[in-house]
Design an enzyme around this catalytic site. Structure first.
Site, PDB file in Angstrom:
ATOM      1  N   LYS A   1     -22.571 -26.987 -49.221  1.00  0.00           N
ATOM      2  CA  LYS A   1     -23.002 -26.793 -47.836  1.00  0.00           C
ATOM      3  C   LYS A   1     -22.326 -25.523 -47.335  1.00  0.00           C
ATOM      4  O   LYS A   1     -21.151 -25.509 -46.996  1.00  0.00           O
ATOM      5  CB  LYS A   1     -22.630 -27.968 -46.934  1.00  0.00           C
TER       6      LYS A   1
ATOM      7  N   GLU B   1      -8.531 -25.080 -49.166  1.00  0.00           N
ATOM      8  CA  GLU B   1      -8.060 -23.709 -48.951  1.00  0.00           C
ATOM      9  C   GLU B   1      -8.258 -23.433 -47.469  1.00  0.00           C
ATOM     10  O   GLU B   1      -9.396 -23.291 -47.002  1.00  0.00           O
ATOM     11  CB  GLU B   1      -8.852 -22.739 -49.841  1.00  0.00           C
TER      12      GLU B   1
ATOM     13  N   CYS C   1      -8.878 -14.838 -44.707  1.00  0.00           N
ATOM     14  CA  CYS C   1      -7.779 -15.791 -44.514  1.00  0.00           C
ATOM     15  C   CYS C   1      -6.432 -15.169 -44.880  1.00  0.00           C
ATOM     16  O   CYS C   1      -5.386 -15.638 -44.437  1.00  0.00           O
ATOM     17  CB  CYS C   1      -8.022 -17.038 -45.344  1.00  0.00           C
TER      18      CYS C   1
ATOM     19  N   GLU D   1      -3.356 -18.818 -35.661  1.00  0.00           N
ATOM     20  CA  GLU D   1      -4.313 -17.950 -36.367  1.00  0.00           C
ATOM     21  C   GLU D   1      -5.396 -17.497 -35.389  1.00  0.00           C
ATOM     22  O   GLU D   1      -6.037 -18.314 -34.737  1.00  0.00           O
ATOM     23  CB  GLU D   1      -4.964 -18.712 -37.535  1.00  0.00           C
TER      24      GLU D   1
HETATM   25  P1  NAD Z   1     -14.625 -24.082 -40.264  1.00  0.00           P
HETATM   26  O1  NAD Z   1     -13.571 -25.012 -40.686  1.00  0.00           O
HETATM   27  O2  NAD Z   1     -15.043 -24.066 -38.852  1.00  0.00           O
HETATM   28  O3  NAD Z   1     -15.963 -24.323 -41.104  1.00  0.00           O
HETATM   29  C1  NAD Z   1     -15.955 -24.283 -42.509  1.00  0.00           C
HETATM   30  C2  NAD Z   1     -17.077 -25.147 -43.028  1.00  0.00           C
HETATM   31  O4  NAD Z   1     -16.800 -26.503 -42.711  1.00  0.00           O
HETATM   32  C3  NAD Z   1     -18.441 -24.845 -42.445  1.00  0.00           C
HETATM   33  O5  NAD Z   1     -19.394 -24.924 -43.476  1.00  0.00           O
HETATM   34  C4  NAD Z   1     -18.639 -25.969 -41.443  1.00  0.00           C
HETATM   35  O6  NAD Z   1     -19.978 -26.280 -41.184  1.00  0.00           O
HETATM   36  C5  NAD Z   1     -17.942 -27.104 -42.136  1.00  0.00           C
HETATM   37  N1  NAD Z   1     -17.459 -28.192 -41.289  1.00  0.00           N
HETATM   38  C6  NAD Z   1     -16.961 -28.116 -40.041  1.00  0.00           C
HETATM   39  N2  NAD Z   1     -16.601 -29.336 -39.610  1.00  0.00           N
HETATM   40  C7  NAD Z   1     -16.869 -30.213 -40.614  1.00  0.00           C
HETATM   41  C8  NAD Z   1     -16.743 -31.627 -40.762  1.00  0.00           C
HETATM   42  N3  NAD Z   1     -16.234 -32.391 -39.817  1.00  0.00           N
HETATM   43  N4  NAD Z   1     -17.129 -32.177 -41.940  1.00  0.00           N
HETATM   44  C9  NAD Z   1     -17.637 -31.418 -42.922  1.00  0.00           C
HETATM   45  N5  NAD Z   1     -17.808 -30.082 -42.818  1.00  0.00           N
HETATM   46  C10 NAD Z   1     -17.416 -29.472 -41.685  1.00  0.00           C
HETATM   47  O7  NAD Z   1     -14.124 -22.637 -40.728  1.00  0.00           O
HETATM   48  P2  NAD Z   1     -14.821 -21.242 -40.464  1.00  0.00           P
HETATM   49  O8  NAD Z   1     -14.689 -20.921 -39.021  1.00  0.00           O
HETATM   50  O9  NAD Z   1     -16.155 -21.249 -41.103  1.00  0.00           O
HETATM   51  O10 NAD Z   1     -13.892 -20.260 -41.340  1.00  0.00           O
HETATM   52  C11 NAD Z   1     -12.742 -19.638 -40.865  1.00  0.00           C
HETATM   53  C12 NAD Z   1     -11.502 -20.397 -41.289  1.00  0.00           C
HETATM   54  O11 NAD Z   1     -11.485 -20.536 -42.701  1.00  0.00           O
HETATM   55  C13 NAD Z   1     -10.212 -19.681 -40.949  1.00  0.00           C
HETATM   56  O12 NAD Z   1      -9.275 -20.620 -40.507  1.00  0.00           O
HETATM   57  C14 NAD Z   1      -9.771 -19.095 -42.284  1.00  0.00           C
HETATM   58  O13 NAD Z   1      -8.397 -18.830 -42.386  1.00  0.00           O
HETATM   59  C15 NAD Z   1     -10.208 -20.154 -43.224  1.00  0.00           C
HETATM   60  N6  NAD Z   1     -10.389 -19.628 -44.573  1.00  0.00           N
HETATM   61  C16 NAD Z   1      -9.475 -19.968 -45.535  1.00  0.00           C
HETATM   62  C17 NAD Z   1      -9.604 -19.457 -46.836  1.00  0.00           C
HETATM   63  C18 NAD Z   1      -8.632 -19.779 -47.930  1.00  0.00           C
HETATM   64  O14 NAD Z   1      -8.934 -19.478 -49.090  1.00  0.00           O
HETATM   65  N7  NAD Z   1      -7.495 -20.372 -47.647  1.00  0.00           N
HETATM   66  C19 NAD Z   1     -10.665 -18.615 -47.124  1.00  0.00           C
HETATM   67  C20 NAD Z   1     -11.562 -18.283 -46.108  1.00  0.00           C
HETATM   68  C21 NAD Z   1     -11.423 -18.802 -44.832  1.00  0.00           C
HETATM   69  O1  6OD Z   2     -10.028 -14.009 -53.702  1.00  0.00           O
HETATM   70  C1  6OD Z   2     -10.191 -15.239 -53.707  1.00  0.00           C
HETATM   71  O2  6OD Z   2     -10.350 -15.884 -54.745  1.00  0.00           O
HETATM   72  C2  6OD Z   2     -10.206 -15.968 -52.436  1.00  0.00           C
HETATM   73  N1  6OD Z   2     -10.348 -17.310 -52.520  1.00  0.00           N
HETATM   74  C3  6OD Z   2     -10.082 -15.290 -51.279  1.00  0.00           C
HETATM   75  C4  6OD Z   2     -10.049 -15.892 -50.003  1.00  0.00           C
HETATM   76  C5  6OD Z   2     -10.130 -15.138 -48.906  1.00  0.00           C
HETATM   77  C6  6OD Z   2     -10.114 -15.714 -47.611  1.00  0.00           C
HETATM   78  O3  6OD Z   2     -10.787 -15.346 -46.688  1.00  0.00           O
END
Ligand code: NAD
Ligand code: 6OD
Length: 499
Positions: A191, A267, A301, A403
């Site tokens: 998804k 993640e 992230c 964040e």
């Molecule tokens: P989000 O958590 O709002 O959404 C992520 C996904 O989760 C979307 O597909 C959303 O539809 C789904 N979702 C939301 N609520 C849900 C629920 N209750 N059940 C199931 N699915 C649900 O995150 P975002 O705004 O899309 O992304 C930004 C965030 O992601 C930032 O906090 C960023 O730091 C983090 N991020 C982390 C990494 C990592 O590798 N650690 C990588 C990229 C982004």
């Molecule tokens: O480089 C990657 O494998 C990875 N998971 C990066 C994540 C970036 C976050 O926004």
């Protein structure tokens, strides 16, 4: 840009006006639709078919059925070959993927061409290579009678893996999970974020062309709560869950999946620190920090939102970083020269601007930015904000603790190495850090004290896909990358044979 050289690549991209779910090898609509918006000008790109509970059930059922079909019978060599063919199919559609990712995210075309799409192909190649050579443990064991037994493990798929991904690096992050999951013989239901549904859907075509059997890769579109995301997470026939997104969402998903006790990999968010010592290579460090703060409009992230600079170079550093921020070319993502695009959505811009306001209320000095740029054209309907640098906040300020996920950082001075380490580690998150110094001993010493999953020294976001990736604290649970991914996406069955 491997794909750019591919002779038989598909050059034309016809924007998808209607984005559908992909279940059991077929594109299917849904009962409701939602709009896919281009963040660069607020225009509607496509209508997306939302998957309700029934379609999520159908996708999980298709994935279960595919486990029992030819996919389930293929050995590692066949699966690995197919993953390489998926990479080929992505490269053949290189321009289509770039165009779709740019339209959905507003990220500059140069970034999508250099990072997102090549990494998607690289993810499939990396896990194709790895699964072919991945070993398992074996032990010769002494029995109580002084005879011997042989213990060895076999690697088996988990089954159906539910994958939920965010909008910031949509294809890169989706394939980062799909590739190892398939390498291990699982089937998947993904998804993607509701903000960026296009490339997960295009990937279905690449899967088809690569001969991945129907039902192995399924896509359901929709939101989180009360929609496809929640339905997928709570589905009893999903064997494991892997999620990338906000820490708060991770907490909700954890509760949802707890009832059925499945493996989870999370993640999550970060509030990453960069530590700059006075002995650093000044110019390349300023450039490195510029990228670490502003790449992808700060929506990575791993971005550094907290920069700690040793006092003797603090003023000069802030001045140079300000120059770099003001030099960034903001504009249409389709212009080859554009370096910074918009934020993902109006809602996310509201959030980032609320932090810009809060920073002033918390007593920050605005070094540059803090507002919204004006273009005098259609981009004014987009979700742009200025790259922003603050100084002067207390370490306890919310803008230093929370964040923001935008093109913004706070720069603070430090006097001793201990102080820098302590400030960098004073966070509930623990995803990434970077250390900038020409003293390699210090680089090692400081890097080893960072309470994070990844520390870079004199670089940032330099990736080797064999390495572990993940976070501590609010930044996640578990590690993916290389063998860590293979271990998450498979179960080991240890076999003990008395000889
Ligand atoms: P989000 O958590 O709002 O959404 C992520 C996904 O989760 C979307 O597909 C959303 O539809 C789904 N979702 C939301 N609520 C849900 C629920 N209750 N059940 C199931 N699915 C649900 O995150 P975002 O705004 O899309 O992304 C930004 C965030 O992601 C930032 O906090 C960023 O730091 C983090 N991020 C982390 C990494 C990592 O590798 N650690 C990588 C990229 C982004
Ligand atoms: O480089 C990657 O494998 C990875 N998971 C990066 C994540 C970036 C976050 O926004």
């Amino acid at each position: 840009m491997r794909g750019a050289q591919t002779a038989d690549r598909i050059p034309e991209f016809t924007p998808l006006k209607s984005i559908q779910n992909y279940i059991d090898g077929k594109f299917v609509g849904g009962k409701r639709e939602f709009a896919d918006v281009n963040p660069a000008d607020g225009s509607v790109i496509a209508q997306v078919a939302e998957a309700g509970a029934e379609l999520v059930d159908a996708a999980v059922e298709a994935a279960r059925k595919a486990l029992r079909g030819e996919w389930g019978r293929w050995g590692v060599r066949e699966r690995a070959a197919r993953l390489n063919r998926v990479a080929d199919a992505i490269e053949k559609r290189f321009d289509c993927f770039v165009a779709a990712e740019v339209a959905d995210t507003g990220k500059p075309i140069r970034l999508a061409s250099k990072l997102d799409v090549p990494r998607a192909a690289a993810n499939f190649r990396a896990f194709s290579d790895l699964i072919k050579t991945a070993g398992v443990e074996a032990f010769q064991t002494e029995t109580p009678e002084g005879k011997s037994a042989l213990n060895y493990a076999v690697r088996k798929p988990l089954g159906v893996v539910g994958i939920i991904t965010p909008w910031n690096l949509p294809l890169l992050l989706l394939t980062w999970k799909v590739a190892p999951a398939l390498a291990c013989g699982n089937t998947v239901v993904v998804k993607p974020s509701e903000e960026t549904p296009a490339t997960a859907t295009l990937l279905a075509e690449a899967m088809r062309e690569a001969g991945i059997p129907d039902g192995v890769y399924n896509v359901v579109h929709g939101f989180g709560p009360g929609s496809a995301g929640e339905f997928l997470m709570k589905h009893p026939d999903v064997n494991a869950v892997t999620f990338t997104g906000e820490s708060q969402t991770g907490a909700v998903i954890m509760k949802t999946v707890a009832a059925s006790v499945k493996p989870v990999s999370f993640e999550l968010g970060g509030k990453n620190a960069a530590i700059v010592f006075a002995d650093c290579d000044f110019e390349s460090t300023v450039n490195g920090i510029r990228d670490a703060v502003f790449l992808n409009t700060g929506q990575v992230c791993l971005c550094a939102e907290r920069v700690y600079v040793e006092r003797p170079i603090f003023e000069k550093f802030v001045k140079m970083l300000k120059q770099e921020a003001e030099r960034l070319r903001m504009g249409s993502p389709l212009e080859a020269s554009t370096e910074m695009g918009p934020l993902i959505s109006a809602q996310h811009r509201e959030k980032v601007l609320s932090y810009y306001k809060l920073a002033r209320e918390e007593g920050a000095t605005v070094v540059t930015g803090g507002g919204v740029p004006e273009f005098g054209n259609a981009l004014d309907r987009g979700f742009y904000v200025q790259p922003t640098i603050y100084t002067g906040l207390k370490e306890t300020a919310r803008c230093v603790k929370e964040e923001i996920f935008g093109p913004v950082c706070h720069v603070a001075a430090f006097d001793t190495e201990e102080e820098a380490v302590s400030m960098a580690n004073d966070t509930k998150y623990g995803l990434a850090a970077s250390v900038w110094t020409n003293d390699l001993k210090r680089g090692h010493r400081v890097a080893q004290q960072m309470n994070v999953g990844i520390t870079w020294v004199n670089c940032w976001f330099l990736r080797d896909l064999r390495t572990s990736f993940g976070g501590v604290g609010l930044s996640g649970i578990g590690r993916e990358g290389g063998m860590h991914s293979l271990n998450f996406y498979s179960e080991l069955n240890n076999i003990c044979i008395r000889l």
